[in-house]
Motif scaffolding. Sequence first.
Motif, mmCIF file in Angstrom:
data_model
loop_
_atom_site.group_PDB
_atom_site.id
_atom_site.type_symbol
_atom_site.label_atom_id
_atom_site.label_comp_id
_atom_site.label_asym_id
_atom_site.label_seq_id
_atom_site.Cartn_x
_atom_site.Cartn_y
_atom_site.Cartn_z
ATOM 1 N N MET A 1 65.083 44.486 23.012
ATOM 2 C CA MET A 1 64.744 44.042 24.265
ATOM 3 C C MET A 1 64.748 42.336 24.242
ATOM 4 N N LEU A 2 64.155 41.912 23.274
ATOM 5 C CA LEU A 2 64.083 40.230 23.313
ATOM 6 C C LEU A 2 65.505 39.658 23.045
ATOM 7 N N ARG A 3 66.248 40.508 22.495
ATOM 8 C CA ARG A 3 67.774 40.203 22.414
ATOM 9 C C ARG A 3 68.378 40.110 23.553
ATOM 10 N N PHE A 4 68.156 41.038 24.451
ATOM 11 C CA PHE A 4 68.873 41.248 25.739
ATOM 12 C C PHE A 4 68.310 40.224 26.634
ATOM 13 N N LEU A 5 67.025 39.938 26.552
ATOM 14 C CA LEU A 5 66.569 38.806 27.283
ATOM 15 C C LEU A 5 67.103 37.380 27.194
ATOM 16 N N ILE A 6 67.239 37.208 25.780
ATOM 17 C CA ILE A 6 67.939 35.796 25.520
ATOM 18 C C ILE A 6 69.275 35.874 25.849
ATOM 19 N N ILE A 7 69.958 36.961 25.713
ATOM 20 C CA ILE A 7 71.522 36.701 26.020
ATOM 21 C C ILE A 7 71.448 36.485 27.722
ATOM 22 N N LEU A 8 70.588 37.280 28.452
ATOM 23 C CA LEU A 8 70.451 37.341 29.794
ATOM 24 C C LEU A 8 70.210 35.929 30.177
ATOM 25 N N GLY A 9 69.137 35.167 29.615
ATOM 26 C CA GLY A 9 68.948 33.814 29.780
ATOM 27 C C GLY A 9 70.153 32.941 29.501
ATOM 28 N N ILE A 10 70.738 33.051 28.383
ATOM 29 C CA ILE A 10 71.814 32.257 28.315
ATOM 30 C C ILE A 10 73.038 32.410 29.208
ATOM 31 N N VAL A 11 73.357 33.554 29.515
ATOM 32 C CA VAL A 11 74.353 33.743 30.704
ATOM 33 C C VAL A 11 73.942 33.329 32.101
ATOM 34 N N VAL A 12 72.741 33.476 32.468
ATOM 35 C CA VAL A 12 72.122 32.725 33.416
ATOM 36 C C VAL A 12 72.305 31.129 33.488
ATOM 37 N N TYR A 13 71.729 30.583 32.562
ATOM 38 C CA TYR A 13 72.111 29.120 32.172
ATOM 39 C C TYR A 13 73.444 28.565 32.488
ATOM 40 N N VAL A 14 74.543 29.375 31.814
ATOM 41 C CA VAL A 14 75.703 29.070 31.769
ATOM 42 C C VAL A 14 76.258 29.218 33.389
ATOM 43 N N PHE A 15 75.802 30.234 33.829
ATOM 44 C CA PHE A 15 76.551 30.319 35.366
ATOM 45 C C PHE A 15 75.820 29.187 36.172
ATOM 46 N N TYR A 16 74.712 28.904 35.888
ATOM 47 C CA TYR A 16 73.927 27.728 36.506
ATOM 48 C C TYR A 16 74.802 26.385 36.440
ATOM 49 N N LYS A 17 74.963 26.013 35.221
ATOM 50 C CA LYS A 17 75.677 24.764 34.928
ATOM 51 C C LYS A 17 77.243 24.720 35.428
ATOM 52 N N VAL A 18 77.958 25.853 35.142
ATOM 53 C CA VAL A 18 79.163 25.970 35.713
ATOM 54 C C VAL A 18 79.342 25.867 37.423
ATOM 55 N N GLY A 19 78.371 26.389 37.854
ATOM 56 C CA GLY A 19 78.203 26.456 39.334
ATOM 57 C C GLY A 19 77.698 25.282 39.907
ATOM 58 N N SER A 20 76.919 24.380 39.272
ATOM 59 C CA SER A 20 76.587 23.021 39.707
ATOM 60 C C SER A 20 77.834 22.252 39.575
ATOM 61 N N PHE A 21 78.286 22.285 38.561
ATOM 62 C CA PHE A 21 79.632 21.624 38.438
ATOM 63 C C PHE A 21 80.518 21.630 39.441
ATOM 64 N N PHE A 22 81.025 22.981 40.004
ATOM 65 C CA PHE A 22 82.036 23.269 41.039
ATOM 66 C C PHE A 22 81.388 22.743 42.249
ATOM 67 N N PHE A 23 79.948 22.630 42.265
ATOM 68 C CA PHE A 23 79.747 22.094 43.736
ATOM 69 C C PHE A 23 79.490 20.906 43.801
ATOM 70 N N ARG A 24 79.415 20.149 42.831
ATOM 71 C CA ARG A 24 79.423 18.668 42.902
ATOM 72 C C ARG A 24 80.938 18.228 43.059
#
Length: 62
Positions: A1-24
Amino acid sequence: MLRFLIILGIVVYVFYKVGSFFFRAGAAAQELKGYKQKEKAASQAKKNKVKGGDYVDYEEVK
């Protein structure tokens, strides 16, 4: 379960960074487009201006 949360957190962070780049990038392109439109309107206003002092021949009617 902890492994799933870490992977989910990393995926969300990557989408956040990529999305902010395209927005800028999109915001910068939109700002550049607005600047070009203002520049084009200003140059057209300068072209349409009537210059004073042009001499025009005419004949007087008696």
